[in-house]
Design a protein around this motif. Structure first.
Motif, PDB file in Angstrom:
ATOM      1  N   MET A  36       0.826  -1.208   0.000  1.00  0.00           N
ATOM      2  CA  MET A  36       0.000   0.000   0.000  1.00  0.00           C
ATOM      3  C   MET A  36       0.865   1.264   0.000  1.00  0.00           C
ATOM      4  SD  MET A  36      -3.045   1.185  -0.086  1.00  0.00           S
ATOM      5  CE  MET A  36      -4.044  -0.216   0.387  1.00  0.00           C
ATOM      6  N   ALA A  37       1.953   1.242   0.805  1.00  0.00           N
ATOM      7  CA  ALA A  37       2.850   2.391   0.848  1.00  0.00           C
ATOM      8  C   ALA A  37       3.466   2.633  -0.533  1.00  0.00           C
ATOM      9  CB  ALA A  37       3.950   2.169   1.894  1.00  0.00           C
ATOM     10  N   LEU A  38       3.778   1.537  -1.234  1.00  0.00           N
ATOM     11  CA  LEU A  38       4.332   1.679  -2.584  1.00  0.00           C
ATOM     12  C   LEU A  38       3.335   2.324  -3.540  1.00  0.00           C
ATOM     13  CD1 LEU A  38       6.653   1.118  -4.540  1.00  0.00           C
ATOM     14  CD2 LEU A  38       5.685  -1.175  -4.908  1.00  0.00           C
ATOM     15  N   LEU A  39       2.066   1.956  -3.426  1.00  0.00           N
ATOM     16  CA  LEU A  39       1.029   2.532  -4.290  1.00  0.00           C
ATOM     17  C   LEU A  39       0.871   4.019  -4.037  1.00  0.00           C
ATOM     18  CD1 LEU A  39      -1.210   2.153  -6.349  1.00  0.00           C
ATOM     19  CD2 LEU A  39      -2.747   1.524  -4.453  1.00  0.00           C
ATOM     20  N   TYR A  40       0.889   4.420  -2.716  1.00  0.00           N
ATOM     21  CA  TYR A  40       0.778   5.840  -2.394  1.00  0.00           C
ATOM     22  C   TYR A  40       1.969   6.630  -2.953  1.00  0.00           C
ATOM     23  CZ  TYR A  40      -3.179   5.129   0.739  1.00  0.00           C
ATOM     24  OH  TYR A  40      -4.409   4.849   1.244  1.00  0.00           O
ATOM     25  N   GLY A  41       3.157   5.977  -2.901  1.00  0.00           N
ATOM     26  CA  GLY A  41       4.340   6.660  -3.428  1.00  0.00           C
ATOM     27  C   GLY A  41       4.246   6.896  -4.934  1.00  0.00           C
ATOM     28  N   LEU A  42       3.711   5.913  -5.653  1.00  0.00           N
ATOM     29  CA  LEU A  42       3.545   6.066  -7.103  1.00  0.00           C
ATOM     30  C   LEU A  42       2.526   7.153  -7.433  1.00  0.00           C
ATOM     31  CD1 LEU A  42       3.571   2.321  -8.232  1.00  0.00           C
ATOM     32  CD2 LEU A  42       5.369   4.032  -8.559  1.00  0.00           C
ATOM     33  N   LEU A  43       1.436   7.189  -6.650  1.00  0.00           N
ATOM     34  CA  LEU A  43       0.433   8.221  -6.902  1.00  0.00           C
ATOM     35  C   LEU A  43       0.992   9.614  -6.624  1.00  0.00           C
ATOM     36  CD1 LEU A  43      -2.766   6.549  -5.367  1.00  0.00           C
ATOM     37  CD2 LEU A  43      -2.248   6.930  -7.786  1.00  0.00           C
ATOM     38  N   TRP A  44       1.774   9.733  -5.563  1.00  0.00           N
ATOM     39  CA  TRP A  44       2.370  11.021  -5.228  1.00  0.00           C
ATOM     40  C   TRP A  44       3.291  11.510  -6.341  1.00  0.00           C
ATOM     41  CZ3 TRP A  44       1.579  14.977  -2.268  1.00  0.00           C
ATOM     42  CH2 TRP A  44       2.609  15.908  -2.042  1.00  0.00           C
ATOM     43  N   ARG A  45       4.136  10.582  -6.846  1.00  0.00           N
ATOM     44  CA  ARG A  45       5.041  10.954  -7.934  1.00  0.00           C
ATOM     45  C   ARG A  45       4.270  11.345  -9.204  1.00  0.00           C
ATOM     46  NH1 ARG A  45       9.864   6.385  -7.501  1.00  0.00           N
ATOM     47  NH2 ARG A  45      10.593   7.021  -5.403  1.00  0.00           N
ATOM     48  N   LEU A  46       3.151  10.645  -9.458  1.00  0.00           N
ATOM     49  CA  LEU A  46       2.332  10.973 -10.616  1.00  0.00           C
ATOM     50  C   LEU A  46       1.723  12.368 -10.475  1.00  0.00           C
ATOM     51  CD1 LEU A  46       1.025  10.115 -13.268  1.00  0.00           C
ATOM     52  CD2 LEU A  46      -0.822   9.056 -11.952  1.00  0.00           C
ATOM     53  N   LEU A  47       1.277  12.722  -9.255  1.00  0.00           N
ATOM     54  CA  LEU A  47       0.717  14.050  -9.034  1.00  0.00           C
ATOM     55  C   LEU A  47       1.766  15.137  -9.229  1.00  0.00           C
ATOM     56  CD1 LEU A  47      -1.583  13.427  -5.933  1.00  0.00           C
ATOM     57  CD2 LEU A  47      -2.297  13.892  -8.281  1.00  0.00           C
ATOM     58  N   LEU A  48       2.980  14.882  -8.730  1.00  0.00           N
ATOM     59  CA  LEU A  48       4.066  15.843  -8.914  1.00  0.00           C
ATOM     60  C   LEU A  48       4.382  16.039 -10.396  1.00  0.00           C
ATOM     61  CD1 LEU A  48       6.545  14.875  -6.020  1.00  0.00           C
ATOM     62  CD2 LEU A  48       5.067  16.895  -6.169  1.00  0.00           C
ATOM     63  N   LEU A  49       4.367  14.930 -11.157  1.00  0.00           N
ATOM     64  CA  LEU A  49       4.630  15.012 -12.587  1.00  0.00           C
ATOM     65  C   LEU A  49       3.571  15.847 -13.305  1.00  0.00           C
ATOM     66  CD1 LEU A  49       6.294  14.120 -15.056  1.00  0.00           C
ATOM     67  CD2 LEU A  49       4.853  12.062 -15.164  1.00  0.00           C
TER      68      LEU A  49
END
Length: 289
Positions: free
Chosen positions: A1-14
Motif C-alpha cells: 500500500m505504501a508503494l502505491l501511495y508513493g507512485l500516486l504522489w510521484r504521478l501528481l508531482l509530474l
C-alpha cells in the motif's frame, strides 16, 4: 500500500510540473502573438505616412495596375490570355472584321463589352457594334468605358496593350486614338448615309461635267464607298435576338458576309463566341460560284 501511495504522489508531482510548463509555454506564445499583432498594427498605421514621401513609388504603382495583383490572379490572367490567343491561332480562317448586331430591346453594355474584348483577344482587328435603335451610338462613351473596364478585368495588365480606336460613325471621329484593334459603333443611318453621300458626289461630278452619265457604274460607286471607309467589309456578322433580319446593317458592305445567330447577347459566354468562330472556320464560301 505504501508503494502505491508513493507512485500516486510521484504521478501528481509530474502532472503539476507538466501543468506549470504548459502555463509558461502558453504565456510565451500569447505574448509573442500580441507583439506581432501590435507590430502589424503599427506598420499598417505608419506605412501610408512613410510612402507619402515617395512620389516615385506612387507613380510606379499607378502605372502598373498589376503591381498588387496576387500571384494566383496573375497566373490565371496569363493562362486566360494564352488560351484565347491560342484559340485564335488554331483557326485557319479568322475574320478580320466581325459585326455584332443586337436586335433585343434592352442592350447589355457589359455583355457586348465582353464580346468585343474576346474578339480582340483571339486576334480580330475590327469589331462593329450595331443596333437598330442607335442606342449604342447615342451612348458610345458608356460602351467605351465598359470595354476598357472589361479589358482590365479579363486581360489584366495586357489590356493596356490592346488599346481601342473608337470610331463613332462614318466620319471616323476618334474617341481614343491608337493603332488596333478598332471598335466601330454603327446605326441604321451609317449604311444608308454613306450610299447617299457617294451618290451625291457622283451627281455633282456629272453636273460639273467632270464625268459623263455613262461613266457612272457600280464599280465607281464601290470605289467611292471604299474611300469613305477605313475598315474592311465584315466577313462575319453575329446576330443576337429573335428578329430574323439584318435591320439595315451596312447594306452595301455585306454582299460576301457570313451571317450567324445566337438567341441572345445577354449572359453570352466565350464558348458561344468560339463556337461561332469555329463554324465560320469550317464553312465554305463559294463567293457567287
Amino acid at each position: 500500500m505504501a508503494l502505491l501511495y508513493g507512485l500516486l504522489w510521484r504521478l501528481l508531482l509530474l502532472l503539476v510540473h507538466i501543468n506549470r510548463a504548459l502555463v509558461v509555454w502558453l504565456r510565451f506564445r500569447l505574448w509573442g502573438w500580441k507583439r506581432r499583432l501590435w507590430e502589424r498594427a503599427m506598420a499598417g498605421l505608419l506605412l501610408p505616412v512613410a510612402l507619402a514621401g515617395f512620389p516615385d513609388h506612387q507613380k510606379t504603382t499607378n502605372q502598373n495596375p498589376d503591381a498588387n495583383t496576387s500571384p494566383g490572379t496573375a497566373k490565371r490572367l496569363a493562362f486566360r490570355r494564352s488560351r484565347w490567343l491560342s484559340d485564335g491561332r488554331s483557326l485557319e480562317k479568322l475574320p478580320v472584321h466581325i459585326g455584332l448586331i443586337v436586335t433585343e430591346e434592352e442592350p447589355s453594355y457589359t455583355d457586348i463589352a465582353n464580346l468585343v474584348v474576346w474578339c480582340m483577344a483571339v486576334g480580330i482587328s475590327y469589331v462593329s457594334v450595331y443596333d437598330n435603335h442607335g442606342t449604342f451610338r447615342k451612348n458610345n462613351s458608356r460602351l467605351l468605358e465598359e470595354i476598357v473596364r472589361q479589358q482590365q478585368d479579363l486581360l489584366g495588365g495586357d489590356g493596356s496593350k490592346c488599346n481601342v480606336e473608337f470610331l463613332s460613325n462614318g466620319t471616323d471621329k476618334h474617341h481614343v486614338v491608337s493603332c488596333r484593334p478598332t471598335v466601330k459603333v454603327l446605326s441604321p443611318e451609317d449604311g444608308k448615309q454613306s450610299i447617299v453621300q457617294a451618290a451625291r458626289q457622283l451627281c455633282r461630278s456629272v453636273e460639273n461635267k467632270e464625268k459623263g452619265s455613262k461613266d457612272i457604274s457600280v464599280s465607281m460607286l464601290d470605289v467611292l464607298l471604299r474611300e469613305s471607309k477605313n475598315v474592311p467589309d465584315p466577313e462575319l456578322v453575329v446576330k443576337f435576338g429573335p428578329v430574323d433580319s439584318t435591320l439595315g446593317f451596312l447594306p452595301w458592305h455585306i454582299r460576301l458576309t457570313e451571317f450567324m445567330s445566337l438567341p441572345s447577347h445577354r449572359n453570352v459566354s466565350y464558348e458561344d463566341l468560339l463556337g461561332i468562330l469555329q463554324r465560320f472556320d469550317s464553312c465554305q464560301q463559294r463567293l457567287g460560284q
